[in-house]
Each structure stands twice: as structure tokens, then as C-alpha cells.
Design a protein around this motif. Structure first.
Motif, PDB file in Angstrom:
ATOM      1  N   VAL A 114      -8.920 -12.522   5.743  1.00 36.36           N
ATOM      2  CA  VAL A 114      -7.487 -12.255   5.565  1.00 36.36           C
ATOM      3  C   VAL A 114      -7.165 -11.563   4.254  1.00 36.36           C
ATOM      4  O   VAL A 114      -6.071 -11.030   4.082  1.00 36.36           O
ATOM      5  CB  VAL A 114      -6.663 -13.565   5.668  1.00 36.36           C
ATOM      6  CG1 VAL A 114      -6.819 -14.185   7.051  1.00 36.36           C
ATOM      7  CG2 VAL A 114      -7.048 -14.546   4.578  1.00 36.36           C
ATOM      8  N   GLY A 115      -8.113 -11.534   3.309  1.00 34.89           N
ATOM      9  CA  GLY A 115      -7.859 -10.919   2.018  1.00 34.89           C
ATOM     10  C   GLY A 115      -7.763  -9.406   2.085  1.00 34.89           C
ATOM     11  O   GLY A 115      -8.316  -8.765   2.985  1.00 34.89           O
ATOM     12  N   PHE A 116      -7.061  -8.819   1.122  1.00 35.01           N
ATOM     13  CA  PHE A 116      -6.887  -7.367   1.031  1.00 35.01           C
ATOM     14  C   PHE A 116      -7.686  -6.842  -0.157  1.00 35.01           C
ATOM     15  O   PHE A 116      -7.602  -7.385  -1.260  1.00 35.01           O
ATOM     16  CB  PHE A 116      -5.407  -7.014   0.869  1.00 35.01           C
ATOM     17  CG  PHE A 116      -4.604  -7.202   2.122  1.00 35.01           C
ATOM     18  CD1 PHE A 116      -4.292  -6.114   2.930  1.00 35.01           C
ATOM     19  CD2 PHE A 116      -4.166  -8.463   2.507  1.00 35.01           C
ATOM     20  CE1 PHE A 116      -3.558  -6.287   4.094  1.00 35.01           C
ATOM     21  CE2 PHE A 116      -3.431  -8.649   3.664  1.00 35.01           C
ATOM     22  CZ  PHE A 116      -3.134  -7.549   4.465  1.00 35.01           C
ATOM     23  N   PHE A 117      -8.433  -5.769   0.079  1.00 37.29           N
ATOM     24  CA  PHE A 117      -9.280  -5.168  -0.945  1.00 37.29           C
ATOM     25  C   PHE A 117      -8.999  -3.673  -1.000  1.00 37.29           C
ATOM     26  O   PHE A 117      -8.796  -3.031   0.039  1.00 37.29           O
ATOM     27  CB  PHE A 117     -10.756  -5.402  -0.628  1.00 37.29           C
ATOM     28  CG  PHE A 117     -11.143  -6.855  -0.522  1.00 37.29           C
ATOM     29  CD1 PHE A 117     -11.604  -7.552  -1.628  1.00 37.29           C
ATOM     30  CD2 PHE A 117     -11.034  -7.520   0.693  1.00 37.29           C
ATOM     31  CE1 PHE A 117     -11.964  -8.887  -1.530  1.00 37.29           C
ATOM     32  CE2 PHE A 117     -11.385  -8.861   0.799  1.00 37.29           C
ATOM     33  CZ  PHE A 117     -11.851  -9.542  -0.312  1.00 37.29           C
ATOM     34  N   GLU A 118      -9.031  -3.109  -2.204  1.00 37.55           N
ATOM     35  CA  GLU A 118      -8.809  -1.671  -2.347  1.00 37.55           C
ATOM     36  C   GLU A 118      -9.995  -0.922  -1.756  1.00 37.55           C
ATOM     37  O   GLU A 118     -11.146  -1.218  -2.074  1.00 37.55           O
ATOM     38  CB  GLU A 118      -8.631  -1.297  -3.816  1.00 37.55           C
ATOM     39  CG  GLU A 118      -8.176   0.136  -4.022  1.00 37.55           C
ATOM     40  CD  GLU A 118      -7.957   0.485  -5.481  1.00 37.55           C
ATOM     41  OE1 GLU A 118      -7.403   1.570  -5.755  1.00 37.55           O
ATOM     42  OE2 GLU A 118      -8.340  -0.316  -6.354  1.00 37.55           O
ATOM     43  N   ARG A 119      -9.718   0.077  -0.904  1.00 40.20           N
ATOM     44  CA  ARG A 119     -10.768   0.781  -0.171  1.00 40.20           C
ATOM     45  C   ARG A 119     -10.960   2.202  -0.674  1.00 40.20           C
ATOM     46  O   ARG A 119     -10.006   2.891  -1.038  1.00 40.20           O
ATOM     47  CB  ARG A 119     -10.437   0.816   1.326  1.00 40.20           C
ATOM     48  CG  ARG A 119     -10.211  -0.544   1.952  1.00 40.20           C
ATOM     49  CD  ARG A 119     -11.470  -1.398   1.930  1.00 40.20           C
ATOM     50  NE  ARG A 119     -11.194  -2.749   2.407  1.00 40.20           N
ATOM     51  CZ  ARG A 119     -12.110  -3.700   2.535  1.00 40.20           C
ATOM     52  NH1 ARG A 119     -13.364  -3.449   2.216  1.00 40.20           N
ATOM     53  NH2 ARG A 119     -11.779  -4.902   2.953  1.00 40.20           N
ATOM     54  N   HIS A 120     -12.199   2.636  -0.605  1.00 41.93           N
ATOM     55  CA  HIS A 120     -12.562   3.984  -1.040  1.00 41.93           C
ATOM     56  C   HIS A 120     -12.004   5.051  -0.113  1.00 41.93           C
ATOM     57  O   HIS A 120     -11.472   6.070  -0.557  1.00 41.93           O
ATOM     58  CB  HIS A 120     -14.090   4.090  -1.118  1.00 41.93           C
ATOM     59  CG  HIS A 120     -14.602   5.481  -1.267  1.00 41.93           C
ATOM     60  ND1 HIS A 120     -15.159   6.190  -0.215  1.00 41.93           N
ATOM     61  CD2 HIS A 120     -14.636   6.312  -2.323  1.00 41.93           C
ATOM     62  CE1 HIS A 120     -15.509   7.380  -0.635  1.00 41.93           C
ATOM     63  NE2 HIS A 120     -15.214   7.493  -1.904  1.00 41.93           N
ATOM     64  N   ALA A 121     -12.120   4.836   1.195  1.00 37.23           N
ATOM     65  CA  ALA A 121     -11.742   5.884   2.150  1.00 37.23           C
ATOM     66  C   ALA A 121     -10.248   6.176   2.127  1.00 37.23           C
ATOM     67  O   ALA A 121      -9.823   7.336   2.160  1.00 37.23           O
ATOM     68  CB  ALA A 121     -12.184   5.494   3.561  1.00 37.23           C
ATOM     69  N   SER A 122      -9.427   5.124   2.057  1.00 42.87           N
ATOM     70  CA  SER A 122      -7.983   5.303   2.141  1.00 42.87           C
ATOM     71  C   SER A 122      -7.287   5.226   0.791  1.00 42.87           C
ATOM     72  O   SER A 122      -6.172   5.728   0.632  1.00 42.87           O
ATOM     73  CB  SER A 122      -7.381   4.235   3.063  1.00 42.87           C
ATOM     74  OG  SER A 122      -7.531   2.940   2.482  1.00 42.87           O
ATOM     75  N   GLY A 123      -7.910   4.561  -0.197  1.00 43.46           N
ATOM     76  CA  GLY A 123      -7.257   4.333  -1.470  1.00 43.46           C
ATOM     77  C   GLY A 123      -6.198   3.247  -1.390  1.00 43.46           C
ATOM     78  O   GLY A 123      -5.449   3.037  -2.350  1.00 43.46           O
ATOM     79  N   LYS A 124      -6.137   2.520  -0.265  1.00 39.89           N
ATOM     80  CA  LYS A 124      -5.130   1.479  -0.057  1.00 39.89           C
ATOM     81  C   LYS A 124      -5.801   0.105  -0.007  1.00 39.89           C
ATOM     82  O   LYS A 124      -7.003  -0.018   0.128  1.00 39.89           O
ATOM     83  CB  LYS A 124      -4.374   1.735   1.249  1.00 39.89           C
ATOM     84  CG  LYS A 124      -3.634   3.064   1.281  1.00 39.89           C
ATOM     85  CD  LYS A 124      -2.964   3.275   2.625  1.00 39.89           C
ATOM     86  CE  LYS A 124      -2.242   4.608   2.668  1.00 39.89           C
ATOM     87  NZ  LYS A 124      -1.603   4.861   3.985  1.00 39.89           N
ATOM     88  N   PHE A 125      -4.973  -0.942  -0.106  1.00 42.82           N
ATOM     89  CA  PHE A 125      -5.466  -2.298   0.031  1.00 42.82           C
ATOM     90  C   PHE A 125      -5.456  -2.669   1.514  1.00 42.82           C
ATOM     91  O   PHE A 125      -4.410  -2.647   2.165  1.00 42.82           O
ATOM     92  CB  PHE A 125      -4.604  -3.271  -0.770  1.00 42.82           C
ATOM     93  CG  PHE A 125      -4.877  -3.225  -2.245  1.00 42.82           C
ATOM     94  CD1 PHE A 125      -5.771  -4.109  -2.818  1.00 42.82           C
ATOM     95  CD2 PHE A 125      -4.267  -2.275  -3.055  1.00 42.82           C
ATOM     96  CE1 PHE A 125      -6.045  -4.062  -4.183  1.00 42.82           C
ATOM     97  CE2 PHE A 125      -4.525  -2.216  -4.411  1.00 42.82           C
ATOM     98  CZ  PHE A 125      -5.421  -3.121  -4.980  1.00 42.82           C
TER      99      PHE A 125
END
Length: 321
Positions: free
Chosen positions: A68-79
Motif C-alpha cells: 500500500v505504500g507509495f514510492f517515487e518512481r524512475h519511469a514516471s517521476g511520481k509517487f
């Protein structure tokens, strides 16, 4: 979707060279000369396997099971939440381990930074930069998202273009079928027709993919064992090969270092962070945005009440807000 298609012949070592052509950092002039000429250098066995394994174990324990956690992603730049591959790997890498909340992911954050600030990497940076360097960006890979061919300098770089250095640490032996990291040696000295423009656009990704496949340079995907380090110039074209066997992981840590005397700049964002922390005698730039009470509240909700944050995000998308 742009597919990263390498040349039909992908080399595991430079053509015409022996099994271990890259000079070690202990021969600084040769090490620097190779990097400046080829745009990359491979250092074998630089990081102790126990440190690599500690990072993997902490990831499996603290991060991978967090559905359920949100992590900053390389592909989108979003959490975003994890997307899992059929084999159960995290598909999209996590960005900026240094910004992870310590109260939830302390062991993984510490283990990853221990790998990326290891004295062997610091020594290599001193040789290549002629001075200490600081970290401006980090990532962790579990599975393979098949990263498009690109130059890092089109997204982030040192104040003097081309002075930033990428670092890729194999946290495990990388299977040939896992989608190995590739570089185009000497591409840091060559332009690609039409590469100007938005580096996140389909046109950019297509031009880069075409150059990798049809251009005049070799595509090199070195055999990387646990603890090996690959360093490359911010102007060197690189990416990852497609995964041939989805049962294979490609666990690895990456960082980008900028010489201490130079500023760094984001080329796809309005401004760069000025905040940093000190870890193992290395300055590490922080990207978490706490500049207003509203942003601090958003960050706190995302970290401590991820289900609520997810519901609010879904509602925002539905209402077009």
C-alpha cells in the motif's frame, strides 16, 4: 510503447580486448584515461558481497512486501505503489533512497547508502573528478523495467555538462537473461541526429533506440557480478536490455555523483534542491519537498496513511482536480 532494441550483436566485453580490459582505480592515470576515452569503466569486486546482500535482505523485509505504500518512481517521476512482475519482483525502481522515511524503511535506506557511498566508490570519484564528489540522485532496481536508451545529461547533470558520473552497483550476479545494463562506448563524444527536445517524449526515445540498433557504435552489456561497479559519463548513451527470462531479477543500486566544486542542475525540472545530508563522509542531496505546510501534510499522509492518500488520489483523478 518504445521498445529498447539493441544491436543484433551485443558484446560482453570490448571488441579486441582481453577478459578484463578496464584498468583498476589503483592505476589512476590509466583508469582516468580509459574513462575519458570510452565514456565508462568497469570495476570488479569493488563492494563487499555482505553489504550488497544486506541491501537485498532489507529490501525484501521492509519494502517489497509493502503493497500500500507509495514510492517515487524512475519511469514516471511520481509517487506510486508497487507494480509486481509475474515472478513477484518490483517492476519499477525506487528513486532517491535518501528520502525514504527512516521510521518505516530505516534498514533498507541505510544499507543502500552504505553501498553507494562505499570508500571504493569515493576513491574512484576522486580519481575521475580530481576532487571529492556528492550524490545527487539514487535508485534501487529489483526487476527490470527495460529502461530506454538515453543520456543522463538530458535529465540531470553537473554545472559543467558531462561532469556528472553515474554509478551502477550489481547487488547480485546479474543473469544474462535478466535484462543487463548496456552502454555505447565512446557515445559521449558523438551526437545523435535529432536528439534535442523533450527527453521524455516518444520521439526522443525512438531516435535513441534507432541509434543503438543501427548506429556505428558497439552495444556493450558487461558481465556484472555481485559487488561489481560500472561508472559512466552523463553524456554516455546507456539503458537496459529487454528481459529474456521473467524469473530473473536484476537487483542493483545506482547513484549519480557530481564534483563537489560544481553545482548540479535538473534539465527537466524548474530548480534543483539545495538541501543535503552527510552519510559516510559523502554529501547526499535530499529531494523531499517540505517547503510549505501543505506539502508537509501531503508527505505525512502519503507515508503514514497510504490508503487514505490513495483514496484521495483516486478521487482527484475522477474529478479532474
Amino acid at each position: 510503447m518504445i521498445r529498447v532494441l539493441p544491436r543484433r550483436t551485443v558484446l560482453e566485453q570490448p571488441a579486441g580486448c582481453g577478459d578484463d580490459p578496464c584498468p583498476p582505480p589503483s592505476r589512476p592515470q590509466e583508469f582516468r584515461d580509459w574513462f575519458e576515452r570510452e565514456g565508462y569503466v568497469h570495476v570488479r569486486g569493488a563492494i563487499p558481497p555482505r553489504l550488497c546482500q544486506a541491501g537485498i535482505d532489507a529490501f525484501r523485509r521492509e519494502v517489497l512486501p509493502d503493497h500500500v505504500g507509495f514510492f517515487e518512481r524512475h519511469a514516471s517521476g511520481k509517487f506510486e505503489r508497487h507494480v509486481y512482475t509475474p515472478a513477484g519482483f518490483m517492476k519499477y525502481p525506487i528513486m532517491n533512497l535518501q528520502d525514504l522515511p527512516e521510521r518505516k524503511y530505516a534498514a533498507f535506506r541505510r544499507a543502500g547508502l552504505n553501498v553507494l557511498t562505499h570508500p571504493a566508490i569515493q576513491r574512484a570519484m576522486r580519481v575521475l573528478c580530481n576532487e571529492p564528489a556528492r550524490i545527487v540522485h539514487t535508485m534501487y532496481f529489483d526487476g527490470n523495467q527495460t529502461t530506454w536508451a538515453h543520456r543522463d545529461g538530458h535529465y540531470i547533470d553537473a554545472g559543467q555538462a558531462g561532469s556528472m558520473i553515474g554509478v551502477w552497483v550489481a547487488a547480485e550476479d546479474i543473469d544474462p537473461q535478466a535484462g543487463r545494463f548496456f552502454v555505447l562506448p565512446r557515445s559521449h563524444r558523438m551526437r545523435v541526429p535529432g536528439e534535442e527536445g523533450d527527453p521524455n517524449s516518444p520521439e526522443y526515445k525512438q531516435r535513441m533506440a534507432d541509434f543503438v540498433r543501427h548506429g556505428p557504435l558497439d552495444c556493450l552489456a558487461p558481465v556484472l557480478r555481485q559487488g561489481d561497479v560500472l561508472l559512466w559519463s552523463s553524456l554516455t548513451i546507456h539503458g537496459s536490455l529487454p528481459t529474456a527470462d521473467p524469473r530473473c531479477s536484476r537487483r542493483s543500486f545506482t547513484a549519480h555523483y557530481v564534483p563537489a566544486s560544481q553545482a548540479y542542475q535538473w534539465n527537466v525540472r524548474p530548480q534543483a534542491s539545495r538541501r543535503s545530508m552527510r552519510f559516510n563522509k559523502v554529501d547526499v542531496v535530499l529531494h523531499r519537498d517540505d517547503s510549505s505546510w501543505l506539502r508537509r501534510l501531503r508527505n505525512r499522509v502519503r507515508e503514514d496513511w497510504p490508503r487514505t492518500y490513495g483514496m484521495l488520489q483516486s478521487l482527484r483523478k475522477q474529478t479532474g482536480g
